[in-house]
Design an enzyme around this catalytic site. Sequence first.
Site, PDB file in Angstrom:
ATOM      1  N   ALA A 253       0.482  -1.268  -0.347  1.00  0.00           N
ATOM      2  CA  ALA A 253       0.122  -0.522   0.116  1.00  0.00           C
ATOM      3  C   ALA A 253       0.532   1.336  -0.284  1.00  0.00           C
ATOM      4  O   ALA A 253      -0.081   2.042   0.239  1.00  0.00           O
ATOM      5  CB  ALA A 253      -0.818   0.180   1.065  1.00  0.00           C
ATOM      6  N   ALA A 254       1.938   1.432  -0.666  1.00  0.00           N
ATOM      7  CA  ALA A 254       2.851   2.405  -0.800  1.00  0.00           C
ATOM      8  C   ALA A 254       2.324   3.351  -0.999  1.00  0.00           C
ATOM      9  O   ALA A 254       2.409   4.712  -1.075  1.00  0.00           O
ATOM     10  CB  ALA A 254       4.507   2.229  -0.459  1.00  0.00           C
ATOM     11  N   GLY A 255       2.396   2.686  -2.861  1.00  0.00           N
ATOM     12  CA  GLY A 255       1.715   3.213  -4.173  1.00  0.00           C
ATOM     13  C   GLY A 255      -0.042   4.106  -3.539  1.00  0.00           C
ATOM     14  O   GLY A 255       0.113   5.301  -3.999  1.00  0.00           O
ATOM     15  N   ASP A 256      -0.908   3.511  -3.019  1.00  0.00           N
ATOM     16  CA  ASP A 256      -1.804   4.244  -2.401  1.00  0.00           C
ATOM     17  C   ASP A 256      -2.199   4.778  -1.167  1.00  0.00           C
ATOM     18  O   ASP A 256      -2.292   5.774  -1.511  1.00  0.00           O
ATOM     19  CB  ASP A 256      -2.645   2.371  -1.916  1.00  0.00           C
ATOM     20  CG  ASP A 256      -3.088   1.676  -2.822  1.00  0.00           C
ATOM     21  OD1 ASP A 256      -2.943   1.717  -4.158  1.00  0.00           O
ATOM     22  OD2 ASP A 256      -3.228   0.208  -2.448  1.00  0.00           O
TER      23      ASP A 256
HETATM   24  P1  ADP Z   1       3.719   0.945  -5.232  1.00  0.00           P
HETATM   25  O1  ADP Z   1       3.632   0.393  -3.880  1.00  0.00           O
HETATM   26  O2  ADP Z   1       2.833   0.984  -6.261  1.00  0.00           O
HETATM   27  O3  ADP Z   1       4.449  -0.162  -6.003  1.00  0.00           O
HETATM   28  P2  ADP Z   1       6.232   2.724  -5.066  1.00  0.00           P
HETATM   29  O4  ADP Z   1       6.862   0.929  -4.539  1.00  0.00           O
HETATM   30  O5  ADP Z   1       6.615   2.809  -5.696  1.00  0.00           O
HETATM   31  O6  ADP Z   1       4.801   2.346  -5.069  1.00  0.00           O
HETATM   32  O7  ADP Z   1       5.973   3.083  -3.361  1.00  0.00           O
HETATM   33  C1  ADP Z   1       5.331   4.417  -3.768  1.00  0.00           C
HETATM   34  C2  ADP Z   1       6.222   5.800  -2.550  1.00  0.00           C
HETATM   35  O8  ADP Z   1       5.906   5.495  -1.233  1.00  0.00           O
HETATM   36  C3  ADP Z   1       7.387   5.949  -4.140  1.00  0.00           C
HETATM   37  O9  ADP Z   1       6.624   6.896  -4.783  1.00  0.00           O
HETATM   38  C4  ADP Z   1       7.757   6.919  -1.645  1.00  0.00           C
HETATM   39  O10 ADP Z   1       7.769   8.001  -2.033  1.00  0.00           O
HETATM   40  C5  ADP Z   1       7.058   6.066  -0.943  1.00  0.00           C
HETATM   41  N1  ADP Z   1       8.257   4.337  -0.315  1.00  0.00           N
HETATM   42  C6  ADP Z   1       8.137   2.929  -1.259  1.00  0.00           C
HETATM   43  N2  ADP Z   1       9.352   2.510  -0.344  1.00  0.00           N
HETATM   44  C7  ADP Z   1       9.871   3.523   0.369  1.00  0.00           C
HETATM   45  C8  ADP Z   1      11.699   3.009   0.726  1.00  0.00           C
HETATM   46  N3  ADP Z   1      11.948   1.978   0.765  1.00  0.00           N
HETATM   47  N4  ADP Z   1      11.717   4.451   1.695  1.00  0.00           N
HETATM   48  C9  ADP Z   1      10.760   5.717   1.197  1.00  0.00           C
HETATM   49  N5  ADP Z   1       9.993   5.184   0.286  1.00  0.00           N
HETATM   50  C10 ADP Z   1       9.617   4.263   0.240  1.00  0.00           C
END
Ligand code: ADP
Length: 307
Positions: A253-256
């Site tokens: 859910a980082a992207g969400d």
């Molecule tokens: P998804 O979950 O859709 O694959 P991402 O992995 O690109 O998306 O993560 C979305 C956002 O979450 C990134 O642009 C960043 O801001 C944040 N993020 C993800 N992983 C990390 C991490 N390991 N450390 C810090 N921020 C992170």
Amino acid sequence: MKKRILIIGSLNMDMIIEMKRMPAIGETVLGDNLSYIPGGKGANQAYAAGRLGGDVAMLGCVGDDNMGEKLVCNIAGSGADASFIMKTENIPTGTAVIYVNEKGDNSIVVISGANNACNVEYLKQNDNLIQESDYVMVQMEIPLETIMYGIRRAKELNKTVILNPAPAPNPKTLPEDIFENIDYITPNETELIMLSGQTKISPENIREGARILLEKGVPNVLVTLGEKGTLYISRQMEALYPARKVEAVDTTAAGDCFNGAFVTALSEGKSVKEAVIFANCASSIAVTRKGAQSSIPDRKEVEDILK
Ligand code: ADP
């Protein structure tokens, strides 16, 4: 003044089963833990926007069962308006069964269930909500026909449309006019590469992918790059907004969280740059915690870091 956000999308219950190792075909293993965590990309984004202070409502469907009830209550608890979410009879609430082994590898089976009932008719019944919104955000976990109707209708009404193209669609299945009806597209690296018809992730291919989407008619491309942050590319500019350095424990859910936070910041009149910085910060907190909605921070946590 805060503008109104509408999120049209999926709600799923994530059923997480932890075990030492995955069973082989025909094998039974004993698991170590079972947890139910509210998820679904649409629900996660609505939840994030609600918790981060957005004036947000959600359109989506659950089954008329306990899981559906729990999902709706959770969204309402974030501050988002969950009252238009439809309960459908005889179809189970969308469920993701997630196996996680002790190394942290996972295998996932998603049953769309009631998400398939999120159809054009339902959007038409809730047209008022589309009319009253300023920002309309969609993802790709409900039927494509519904996604296309929502995008076209929102654009026809002059709304700002944001598409999070996840899970990555096969570009050949997408109607060409999808791109000219979107104001912002927010793929991660893998989704961008697939969407632009390429095969390998590389810095050059990411730029090329963003250029292809700009040419197809999307004015703003935001590529989330995990721990590297977010790349913003428009016809006028290109900028990389780095992520905060954190100890990530679970990137579910980082992207969400990023999307919910981004649209919330835009709805408050923030610039794209300010909105990305806010969203990067919110999602950097989310990756330090386990689960989908359970990992999403509230407004104060983000502001304390940004001040
Ligand atoms: P998804 O979950 O859709 O694959 P991402 O992995 O690109 O998306 O993560 C979305 C956002 O979450 C990134 O642009 C960043 O801001 C944040 N993020 C993800 N992983 C990390 C991490 N390991 N450390 C810090 N921020 C992170």
